[in-house]
Structures are given as structure tokens and as C-alpha cells.
Design a protein around this motif. Structure first.
Motif, mmCIF file in Angstrom:
data_model
loop_
_atom_site.group_PDB
_atom_site.id
_atom_site.type_symbol
_atom_site.label_atom_id
_atom_site.label_comp_id
_atom_site.label_asym_id
_atom_site.label_seq_id
_atom_site.Cartn_x
_atom_site.Cartn_y
_atom_site.Cartn_z
ATOM 1 N N PRO A 2 0.794 -1.221 0.000
ATOM 2 C CA PRO A 2 0.000 0.000 0.000
ATOM 3 C C PRO A 2 0.826 1.270 0.000
ATOM 4 C CG PRO A 2 -0.095 -1.116 2.147
ATOM 5 C CD PRO A 2 0.596 -2.044 1.200
ATOM 6 N N ILE A 3 1.919 1.351 0.791
ATOM 7 C CA ILE A 3 2.778 2.529 0.826
ATOM 8 C C ILE A 3 4.225 2.080 1.026
ATOM 9 C CG2 ILE A 3 1.052 4.157 1.674
ATOM 10 C CD1 ILE A 3 1.948 3.686 4.449
ATOM 11 N N ASP A 4 5.159 2.966 0.661
ATOM 12 C CA ASP A 4 6.582 2.635 0.773
ATOM 13 C C ASP A 4 7.031 2.674 2.226
ATOM 14 O OD1 ASP A 4 6.902 2.314 -1.957
ATOM 15 O OD2 ASP A 4 7.311 4.448 -2.256
ATOM 16 N N ILE A 5 7.861 1.708 2.599
ATOM 17 C CA ILE A 5 8.436 1.665 3.940
ATOM 18 C C ILE A 5 9.893 2.067 3.835
ATOM 19 C CG2 ILE A 5 9.026 0.160 5.891
ATOM 20 C CD1 ILE A 5 6.578 -1.531 5.135
ATOM 21 N N LEU A 6 10.284 3.048 4.637
ATOM 22 C CA LEU A 6 11.650 3.540 4.635
ATOM 23 C C LEU A 6 12.408 2.906 5.789
ATOM 24 C CD1 LEU A 6 13.847 5.461 3.566
ATOM 25 C CD2 LEU A 6 12.922 7.234 5.086
ATOM 26 N N ARG A 7 13.459 2.161 5.466
ATOM 27 C CA ARG A 7 14.316 1.563 6.483
ATOM 28 C C ARG A 7 15.423 2.548 6.842
ATOM 29 N NH1 ARG A 7 13.764 -2.408 9.640
ATOM 30 N NH2 ARG A 7 15.912 -3.089 9.358
ATOM 31 N N SER A 8 15.807 2.584 8.104
ATOM 32 C CA SER A 8 16.829 3.530 8.535
ATOM 33 C C SER A 8 17.864 2.856 9.412
ATOM 34 C CB SER A 8 16.184 4.691 9.302
ATOM 35 O OG SER A 8 15.530 4.203 10.458
ATOM 36 N N ALA A 29 11.757 1.425 10.915
ATOM 37 C CA ALA A 29 10.834 1.412 9.768
ATOM 38 C C ALA A 29 9.863 2.583 9.869
ATOM 39 C CB ALA A 29 10.069 0.094 9.720
ATOM 40 N N TYR A 30 9.830 3.403 8.826
ATOM 41 C CA TYR A 30 9.004 4.596 8.811
ATOM 42 C C TYR A 30 8.225 4.661 7.492
ATOM 43 C CZ TYR A 30 11.872 6.121 12.767
ATOM 44 O OH TYR A 30 12.511 6.192 13.976
ATOM 45 N N VAL A 31 7.065 5.322 7.565
ATOM 46 C CA VAL A 31 6.277 5.546 6.358
ATOM 47 C C VAL A 31 5.773 6.984 6.382
ATOM 48 C CG1 VAL A 31 5.525 3.138 6.180
ATOM 49 C CG2 VAL A 31 4.126 4.778 7.450
ATOM 50 N N ALA A 54 10.770 -6.790 6.171
ATOM 51 C CA ALA A 54 12.015 -6.105 5.813
ATOM 52 C C ALA A 54 13.095 -6.342 6.861
ATOM 53 C CB ALA A 54 11.757 -4.609 5.651
ATOM 54 N N ALA A 55 12.654 -6.460 8.129
ATOM 55 C CA ALA A 55 13.624 -6.672 9.211
ATOM 56 C C ALA A 55 13.963 -8.140 9.399
ATOM 57 C CB ALA A 55 13.072 -6.098 10.517
ATOM 58 N N ARG A 56 13.050 -9.022 9.044
ATOM 59 C CA ARG A 56 13.245 -10.460 9.220
ATOM 60 C C ARG A 56 12.964 -11.171 7.898
ATOM 61 N NH1 ARG A 56 10.224 -11.762 15.026
ATOM 62 N NH2 ARG A 56 11.028 -9.936 16.156
ATOM 63 N N PRO A 57 13.901 -11.125 6.976
ATOM 64 C CA PRO A 57 13.650 -11.668 5.626
ATOM 65 C C PRO A 57 13.350 -13.159 5.598
ATOM 66 C CG PRO A 57 15.968 -11.091 5.930
ATOM 67 C CD PRO A 57 15.231 -10.515 7.091
ATOM 68 N N GLY A 58 13.677 -13.904 6.641
ATOM 69 C CA GLY A 58 13.383 -15.334 6.634
ATOM 70 C C GLY A 58 12.069 -15.711 7.261
ATOM 71 N N ALA A 59 11.306 -14.726 7.711
ATOM 72 C CA ALA A 59 10.051 -15.020 8.412
ATOM 73 C C ALA A 59 8.999 -15.584 7.471
ATOM 74 C CB ALA A 59 9.526 -13.756 9.081
ATOM 75 N N ILE A 60 8.174 -16.485 7.996
ATOM 76 C CA ILE A 60 7.003 -17.001 7.272
ATOM 77 C C ILE A 60 5.775 -16.461 7.986
ATOM 78 C CG2 ILE A 60 5.724 -19.044 6.531
ATOM 79 C CD1 ILE A 60 8.324 -20.634 6.733
#
Length: 299
Positions: A2-8, A29-31, A54-60
Motif C-alpha cells: 500500500p505505501i513505501d516503507i523507509l528503512r533507517s 521502519a518509517y512511512v 524487511a527486518a526479518r527476511p526469513g520469516a514465514i
């Protein structure tokens, strides 16, 4: 998404935290705040899920979180749900992980994010989630042909015994003819009220064309009774679909309703009746539809 998430990282969070135009979703994580606040409340969970991904790329992702990614109704979850990580348990940073294993056949990957298939997530929610949310999710999946009852039952067979009977009830109760979350919620509350099972989306031919009331009850010795769930968004949707102004949509809908009343009686209710079902029960009783004196329990 829905919207872009900005990682910092590094010193960036200090700048973002002081920027009133940004909304913190979780650590790092900010939007855009205006975009986030413009989202319907039921669409915001997907933002939380994608921030966790984005923080946990291996999560299911599982349960309501997997359903949010599939664009299916998922209630108002207070946590992001994952499954299959043996190194995580309980609730941490707004994420609830189930350590139980998940079969490969019940996992898919889209946009680089792993999640349970709709059938598996529907089965999970039916086992351990709220009855009303599970029914609305499965109704929508059936209506949109995203999953079948057979697929959900098959996925149930690969899950734990907890909540199996609850899930079987949800699968049996679900109906693809329900066309909105409000109708699904209404169906559960009608069940809890002990009201006779209504027919759904029955065609009624009027002088202005066919109408399909959400619910219809036959009443021996009386005219049939139609029931309509009216969400606050109804006339805006009608206007958008027909390219007209909302006031014109209201007038046209009123004329169609008058034509329908030449054939059946009708009741209209909104969210406050659904969330306070005794009010809905009083309306039905006044319209000569039998209801229980006390509500059947939900779960």
C-alpha cells in the motif's frame, strides 16, 4: 504494497523521529504519515507485516498476517503472526511466532515475502482466531475463488488438533454468496441470535429490474422479509460504480428500494446493530422473525 516503507540505520532514526511527516511503524521502519493515516484501518496491518518482513527476511507469515498479504479480511489483529521459527517463541516486538512446523505445500513466496497459503492461513484462523473474523475471511476467499472448502479442510489435516472442531464449524458455515465483511459478520450474529437461516442474494424481479437482497426470510402468512446490511461506505461505492454524484446514487437506490418493497418487506441495519446484536435481534423480532432470548456464545 500500500505505501513505501523507509528503512533507517545509524543516525537516520534521529532525523526521522523528529520529522512530523513520517510515521514510525516499528524500530527502523518509517512511512509517510499522511499516506498511512489515509489507509482504511483494516489495510494498516499489511504495512506492519511488510515492515517486519524487511527486518526479518526469513520469516514465514501466518494467520491474519498471511491473509492481509493475500488481500483477504483479517479482523483487527494486535500482533504480526509468523510460524515455523524454532528460535523464536511468544511475543517479541509486536510479533507472535508459532514454533510448530509448516509443510512446504502450505507456504508460498510473493514479492520476496514467505507466507502461508490462503487455505493454510484460513485454517489457522478458524482454529485459533475469532469466529466472526474466520467466517468473514473464508466467505471472502470462497466468493473470490481464492480458496475452496476442500483446500482449507486439506490444510487443517496438516495442522495441530487444537481448535479442529471450531475450524470444521467455520468451514461448514462459510458461504460464497456473502458479498462483504458486514454480511459475514451479520450471518454470525444471526446464528448467535438463533434466527432462522436466511437465503442469500435471492433474485427479486422488480419493475426497475432485478434486485438481490443480502438476506431473505420466508414468513408463513406474511410477505417475505428482506434484510440489508448497509455499511457507511455503501452509497459512495454505488456512486463510484456508476460514475455519479453520491446524492444521485442515494436517490437512485431509494427508487430501487421502493420498487423492491412492492414485493417484499425489508429491514436495513448497520455496523452498530451488528456489533450490538441484541439491537439486531429486537429489529428481527418486531418483524416477526423468531430469535433467542439470550445470545449463543461466540468464540
Amino acid at each position: 504494497m500500500p505505501i513505501d516503507i523507509l528503512r533507517s540505520d545509524g543516525d537516520e532514526p534521529l532525523r526521522l523521529r523528529s520529522d512530523r511527516s513520517m510515521q514510525r511503524i516499528r524500530r527502523g521502519a518509517y512511512v509517510d504519515r499522511a499516506s498511512f493515516e489515509a489507509l482504511p484501518e483494516d489495510a494498516r496491518h499489511e504495512v506492519w507485516v511488510r515492515a517486519v518482513a524487511a527486518a526479518r527476511p526469513g520469516a514465514i507469515f501466518a494467520r491474519e498476517s498471511a491473509l492481509a498479504l493475500a488481500q483477504l479480511p483479517h479482523g483487527r489483529p494486535e500482533a504480526v503472526f509468523t510460524i515455523g521459527d524454532p528460535g523464536a517463541s511468544g511475543r517479541r516486538a509486536g510479533v507472535v511466532n508459532a514454533q510448530s512446523p509448516v509443510a512446504d505445500v502450505d507456504v508460498l513466496i510473493e514479492d520476496g515475502i514467505a507466507r502461508c497459503t490462503p487455505a493454510a492461513a484460513l485454517a489457522q484462523l478458524a482454529r485459533v482466531g475469532r469466529q466472526i473474523d474466520a467466517v468473514s475471511a473464508l466467505d471472502a476467499a470462497l466468493h473470490r475463488r481464492i480458496a475452496t472448502k476442500e483446500e482449507v479442510t486439506d490444510a487443517l489435516g496438516r495442522q495441530g488438533r487444537r481448535g479442529q472442531r471450531r475450524a470444521e464449524w467455520v468451514v461448514a458455515f462459510a458461504d460464497p454468496l456473502a458479498e462483504s465483511v458486514g454480511e459475514s459478520f451479520s450471518r454470525v450474529q444471526l446464528h448467535r441470535l438463533g434466527a432462522p437461516v436466511p437465503l442469500l442474494q435471492v433474485r427479486v424481479q422488480t419493475r426497475l429490474g432485478p434486485r438481490f437482497p443480502d438476506f431473505l426470510w420466508e414468513r408463513p402468512g406474511r410477505r417475505p422479509l428482506g434484510g440489508e446490511f448497509d455499511g457507511a461506505w455503501k452509497y459512495g461505492v454505488i456512486a463510484d460504480a456508476n460514475g455519479v454524484q453520491p446524492v444521485d446514487a442515494v436517490i437512485r437506490e431509494k427508487r430501487r428500494e421502493d420498487a423492491l418493497r412492492e414485493h417484499i418487506d425489508t429491514l436495513h441495519w448497520m455496523w452498530d446493530h451488528v456489533m450490538q446484536p441484541t439491537r439486531l435481534g429486537a429489529m428481527l423480532a418486531q418483524a416477526h422473525i423468531r430469535v433467542r432470548a439470550t445470545l449463543l456464545p461466540g468464540w
